[in-house]
Scaffold this motif. Structure first.
Motif, PDB file in Angstrom:
ATOM      1  N   ALA A 299       0.821  -1.202   0.000  1.00  0.00           N
ATOM      2  CA  ALA A 299       0.000   0.000   0.000  1.00  0.00           C
ATOM      3  C   ALA A 299       0.856   1.253   0.000  1.00  0.00           C
ATOM      4  N   ASP A 300       1.948   1.248   0.744  1.00  0.00           N
ATOM      5  CA  ASP A 300       2.856   2.382   0.796  1.00  0.00           C
ATOM      6  C   ASP A 300       3.393   2.704  -0.599  1.00  0.00           C
ATOM      7  N   LEU A 301       3.860   1.683  -1.307  1.00  0.00           N
ATOM      8  CA  LEU A 301       4.415   1.896  -2.645  1.00  0.00           C
ATOM      9  C   LEU A 301       3.357   2.370  -3.628  1.00  0.00           C
ATOM     10  N   ILE A 302       2.170   1.788  -3.548  1.00  0.00           N
ATOM     11  CA  ILE A 302       1.101   2.204  -4.469  1.00  0.00           C
ATOM     12  C   ILE A 302       0.703   3.642  -4.187  1.00  0.00           C
ATOM     13  N   GLN A 303       0.633   4.031  -2.921  1.00  0.00           N
ATOM     14  CA  GLN A 303       0.250   5.399  -2.574  1.00  0.00           C
ATOM     15  C   GLN A 303       1.294   6.425  -3.011  1.00  0.00           C
ATOM     16  N   GLN A 304       2.549   5.992  -3.127  1.00  0.00           N
ATOM     17  CA  GLN A 304       3.595   6.915  -3.563  1.00  0.00           C
ATOM     18  C   GLN A 304       3.508   7.248  -5.051  1.00  0.00           C
ATOM     19  N   LEU A 305       2.796   6.443  -5.827  1.00  0.00           N
ATOM     20  CA  LEU A 305       2.670   6.723  -7.261  1.00  0.00           C
ATOM     21  C   LEU A 305       1.877   8.014  -7.473  1.00  0.00           C
ATOM     22  N   PRO A 306       2.167   8.749  -8.545  1.00  0.00           N
ATOM     23  CA  PRO A 306       1.304   9.880  -8.886  1.00  0.00           C
ATOM     24  C   PRO A 306      -0.134   9.411  -9.052  1.00  0.00           C
ATOM     25  N   ALA A 307      -1.079  10.306  -8.785  1.00  0.00           N
ATOM     26  CA  ALA A 307      -2.487   9.907  -8.744  1.00  0.00           C
ATOM     27  C   ALA A 307      -2.938   9.206 -10.015  1.00  0.00           C
TER      28      ALA A 307
ATOM     29  N   ALA B 206      -4.414   4.117 -12.646  1.00  0.00           N
ATOM     30  CA  ALA B 206      -4.266   3.200 -13.783  1.00  0.00           C
ATOM     31  C   ALA B 206      -3.846   1.816 -13.317  1.00  0.00           C
ATOM     32  N   LEU B 207      -2.917   1.756 -12.356  1.00  0.00           N
ATOM     33  CA  LEU B 207      -2.457   0.455 -11.864  1.00  0.00           C
ATOM     34  C   LEU B 207      -3.589  -0.280 -11.147  1.00  0.00           C
ATOM     35  N   LEU B 208      -4.319   0.408 -10.287  1.00  0.00           N
ATOM     36  CA  LEU B 208      -5.402  -0.263  -9.572  1.00  0.00           C
ATOM     37  C   LEU B 208      -6.512  -0.693 -10.523  1.00  0.00           C
ATOM     38  N   ASP B 209      -6.812   0.106 -11.538  1.00  0.00           N
ATOM     39  CA  ASP B 209      -7.782  -0.314 -12.558  1.00  0.00           C
ATOM     40  C   ASP B 209      -7.320  -1.583 -13.251  1.00  0.00           C
TER      41      ASP B 209
ATOM     42  N   LEU C 278      -5.250  -3.889 -12.044  1.00  0.00           N
ATOM     43  CA  LEU C 278      -5.211  -5.032 -11.133  1.00  0.00           C
ATOM     44  C   LEU C 278      -6.604  -5.524 -10.756  1.00  0.00           C
ATOM     45  N   PHE C 279      -7.531  -4.610 -10.493  1.00  0.00           N
ATOM     46  CA  PHE C 279      -8.822  -5.007  -9.942  1.00  0.00           C
ATOM     47  C   PHE C 279      -9.986  -4.859 -10.922  1.00  0.00           C
ATOM     48  N   GLY C 280      -9.764  -4.226 -12.050  1.00  0.00           N
ATOM     49  CA  GLY C 280     -10.829  -4.052 -13.024  1.00  0.00           C
ATOM     50  C   GLY C 280     -10.895  -5.199 -14.018  1.00  0.00           C
ATOM     51  N   ARG C 281     -11.997  -5.246 -14.762  1.00  0.00           N
ATOM     52  CA  ARG C 281     -12.168  -6.274 -15.788  1.00  0.00           C
ATOM     53  C   ARG C 281     -12.288  -5.686 -17.190  1.00  0.00           C
ATOM     54  N   ASP C 282     -12.340  -4.370 -17.311  1.00  0.00           N
ATOM     55  CA  ASP C 282     -12.421  -3.743 -18.620  1.00  0.00           C
ATOM     56  C   ASP C 282     -11.020  -3.625 -19.218  1.00  0.00           C
ATOM     57  N   GLY C 283     -10.957  -3.609 -20.552  1.00  0.00           N
ATOM     58  CA  GLY C 283      -9.678  -3.417 -21.211  1.00  0.00           C
ATOM     59  C   GLY C 283      -8.673  -4.480 -20.833  1.00  0.00           C
ATOM     60  N   ASP C 284      -7.526  -4.044 -20.303  1.00  0.00           N
ATOM     61  CA  ASP C 284      -6.462  -4.970 -19.918  1.00  0.00           C
ATOM     62  C   ASP C 284      -6.533  -5.363 -18.446  1.00  0.00           C
ATOM     63  N   GLY C 285      -7.631  -5.065 -17.769  1.00  0.00           N
ATOM     64  CA  GLY C 285      -7.736  -5.410 -16.360  1.00  0.00           C
ATOM     65  C   GLY C 285      -7.690  -6.904 -16.127  1.00  0.00           C
ATOM     66  N   ILE C 286      -7.038  -7.321 -15.021  1.00  0.00           N
ATOM     67  CA  ILE C 286      -6.921  -8.759 -14.741  1.00  0.00           C
ATOM     68  C   ILE C 286      -7.913  -9.224 -13.679  1.00  0.00           C
ATOM     69  N   GLY C 287      -8.737  -8.324 -13.156  1.00  0.00           N
ATOM     70  CA  GLY C 287      -9.898  -8.730 -12.365  1.00  0.00           C
ATOM     71  C   GLY C 287      -9.604  -9.425 -11.056  1.00  0.00           C
ATOM     72  N   LEU C 288      -8.590  -8.981 -10.303  1.00  0.00           N
ATOM     73  CA  LEU C 288      -8.368  -9.590  -8.995  1.00  0.00           C
ATOM     74  C   LEU C 288      -9.605  -9.392  -8.120  1.00  0.00           C
TER      75      LEU C 288
ATOM     76  N   ALA D 218      11.591   5.533  -6.914  1.00  0.00           N
ATOM     77  CA  ALA D 218      12.373   6.655  -7.437  1.00  0.00           C
ATOM     78  C   ALA D 218      11.851   7.119  -8.790  1.00  0.00           C
ATOM     79  N   SER D 219      11.510   6.152  -9.655  1.00  0.00           N
ATOM     80  CA  SER D 219      11.086   6.493 -11.012  1.00  0.00           C
ATOM     81  C   SER D 219       9.590   6.354 -11.239  1.00  0.00           C
ATOM     82  N   GLY D 220       8.911   5.597 -10.355  1.00  0.00           N
ATOM     83  CA  GLY D 220       7.498   5.297 -10.560  1.00  0.00           C
ATOM     84  C   GLY D 220       7.261   4.185 -11.555  1.00  0.00           C
ATOM     85  N   GLN D 221       8.322   3.552 -12.031  1.00  0.00           N
ATOM     86  CA  GLN D 221       8.159   2.471 -13.006  1.00  0.00           C
ATOM     87  C   GLN D 221       7.517   1.256 -12.354  1.00  0.00           C
ATOM     88  N   VAL D 222       6.549   0.660 -13.049  1.00  0.00           N
ATOM     89  CA  VAL D 222       5.865  -0.544 -12.580  1.00  0.00           C
ATOM     90  C   VAL D 222       6.237  -1.701 -13.495  1.00  0.00           C
TER      91      VAL D 222
END
Length: 463
Positions: A70-78, A83-86, A88-98, A373-377
């Protein structure tokens, strides 16, 4: 090898759509040319699917939203965080639907510091829980979990403590020790205070365990040994009655939350009639033993469900040599074939050094790697293994009977709520394997590269 095609070209009828990943990373969730459905003809390696034999209904696949994650995810720009949470948890587009997640009640090794939610000056007893607070989670775990629930309201959230507050323990320390029997009532109320506090934050806790890895006393991070007789007494005489008093609003209760290697532990708790009435499922970890330990326990108590609640990827054997296919075979295929309704990997996100953490595993990896440091995922093999199931198997799908492994080819099959079929196949052999698939009056054949993983989806033909 079959040529790559665009995902939009894969919708033709009488075809099975195919997504492929390889240990070599030549392909990762790559849409391949579809397999043609036709008259079934069995090959020496044959996957026979019995869609008329539904097994367990699936809750889903996911990972733990640890403090570190959660700490690392919160550090990402909004925008990057959304986009990352969509994804991981979404089903539209490229979402993997966790659709399954786990939280820690207090610190785990993947926290920046050791704490519980009721720490007191000098470990002074606090039987009224006057010092209880979820403040340590308000800046990261709570907003990330709440955002995940906003994306996927079906997300099921379970929670596990790593240690009771030190003032409740035999050694008055978060490190090692056991729960003082005099504190059983206070600890039961502590767990339910957490449930209520999270509910107040818009996070319903769907299930609890009473202790993470209760047969282990780690020396460098919070932990607590709580053997089967102690858990049975705690559940049967303290936590269970409090849960029952809540009626339908009560979270479910899972026992064990530890390795496949000691099925005698949950069996001993379930043998206690007072405890058994309150236990809904047995939770398992992957670090010792094998998934087939799950089925005898479920067979002995068929009204108790099965969940795989922790398994980390990382840099150790056999993961280093087994790679993606080993992780997928053990967790996505074998654990589910042995009755698991849900599968959780460990950290949802870690940094490139496998942290942040305070003690514990220094070689673990997350489902994604976030460079603060870079925000790269970066998406790891654990992401790929999860996505091969979570993207295609929604909650409410049923596993159905299918053939056992043959010549290094393992499989698990599902029927989705809309009747669509999903088949996940792993080839652990170093060489390609050609196999046939039969689903009623139709089938197909396919050749999987060595050390690869594929997901097939299709619509059944009328009988």
């Amino acid at each position: 090898m079959t040529a790559l095609v665009s995902a939009s070209a894969l919708g033709a009828s009488r075809q099975a759509r195919v997504w492929l990943s390889t240990n070599s990373h030549q392909y990762t969730l790559a849409p391949m040319a579809p397999a043609t459905l036709g008259e079934p003809h069995a090959l020496p390696i044959a996957v026979e699917i019995d869609a008329g034999s539904p097994q367990q209904a699936m809750v889903g696949f996911g990972a733990s939203i640890t403090d570190a994650s959660a700490d690392l995810i919160q550090q990402l720009p909004a925008h990057a965080r959304a986009a990352l949470l969509d994804e991981l948890f979404g089903r539209d587009g490229d979402g993997i639907g966790l659709s399954f997640a786990r939280l820690t009640i207090g610190a785990s090794d993947f926290s920046r510091r050791h704490y519980t939610l009721d720490d007191t000056p000098d470990n002074a007893p606090d039987p009224t829980l006057a010092h209880f607070s979820i403040a340590p989670n308000l800046a990261d775990v709570v907003p990330v979990t709440r955002a995940a629930l906003a994306i996927n309201p079906q997300l099921k959230v379970m929670a596990s403590p790593w240690s009771a507050p030190a003032w409740m323990k035999s050694n008055r320390s978060l490190i090692q020790g056991t729960l003082d029997p005099a504190a059983y009532d206070a600890f039961a109320r502590y767990l339910l205070r957490y449930v209520d506090a999270m509910d107040g934050q818009g996070i319903p806790i769907w299930a609890l365990t009473v202790q993470n890895e209760p047969d282990f006393e780690p020396s460098s991070y919070p932990g607590m040994r709580l053997n089967a007789p102690a858990r049975a007494r705690f559940i049967g005489q303290h936590l269970g009655p409090l849960l029952a008093a809540r009626g339908a609003a009560s979270p479910m209760l899972f026992d064990w939350d530890h390795n496949w290697s000691k099925p005698e532990e949950p069996l001993a708790v379930l043998a206690d009639p007072d405890a058994r009435r309150y236990v809904d499922a047995v939770a398992w970890h992957c670090y010792e033993g094998s998934p087939d330990a799950q089925s005898p326990v479920h067979a002995a108590y068929p009204d108790k469900d099965v969940y795989m609640t922790e398994c980390s990827g990382g840099d150790w054997e056999p993961l280093r040599s087994g790679g993606l296919v080993l992780q997928a075979r053990r967790l996505i295929i074998d654990s589910v074939r042995h009755d698991a309704r849900g599968v959780l990997f460990w950290n949802l996100a870690l940094d490139p050094q496998g942290g942040p953490h305070a003690g514990g595993c220094g070689t673990c990896r997350g489902v994604v790697t976030i460079d603060p440091a870079s925000g790269q995922v970066t998406r790891t093999d654990d992401y790929t293994a999860l996505a091969h199931a979570s993207r295609f198997v929604p909650p409410g799908a049923h596993r159905v009977a299918s053939s056992a492994a043959m010549d290094g080819v393992d499989n698990v099959a599902f029927v989705n709520p809309d009747g669509g079929r999903v088949l996940v196949v792993a080839n652990s052999a170093p060489v390609p394997r050609t196999f046939s698939v039969r689903d009623g009056n139709q089938g197909f054949r396919y050749t999987l590269p060595g050390r690869s993983l594929a997901t097939f989806t299709w619509t059944p033909s009328p009988p």
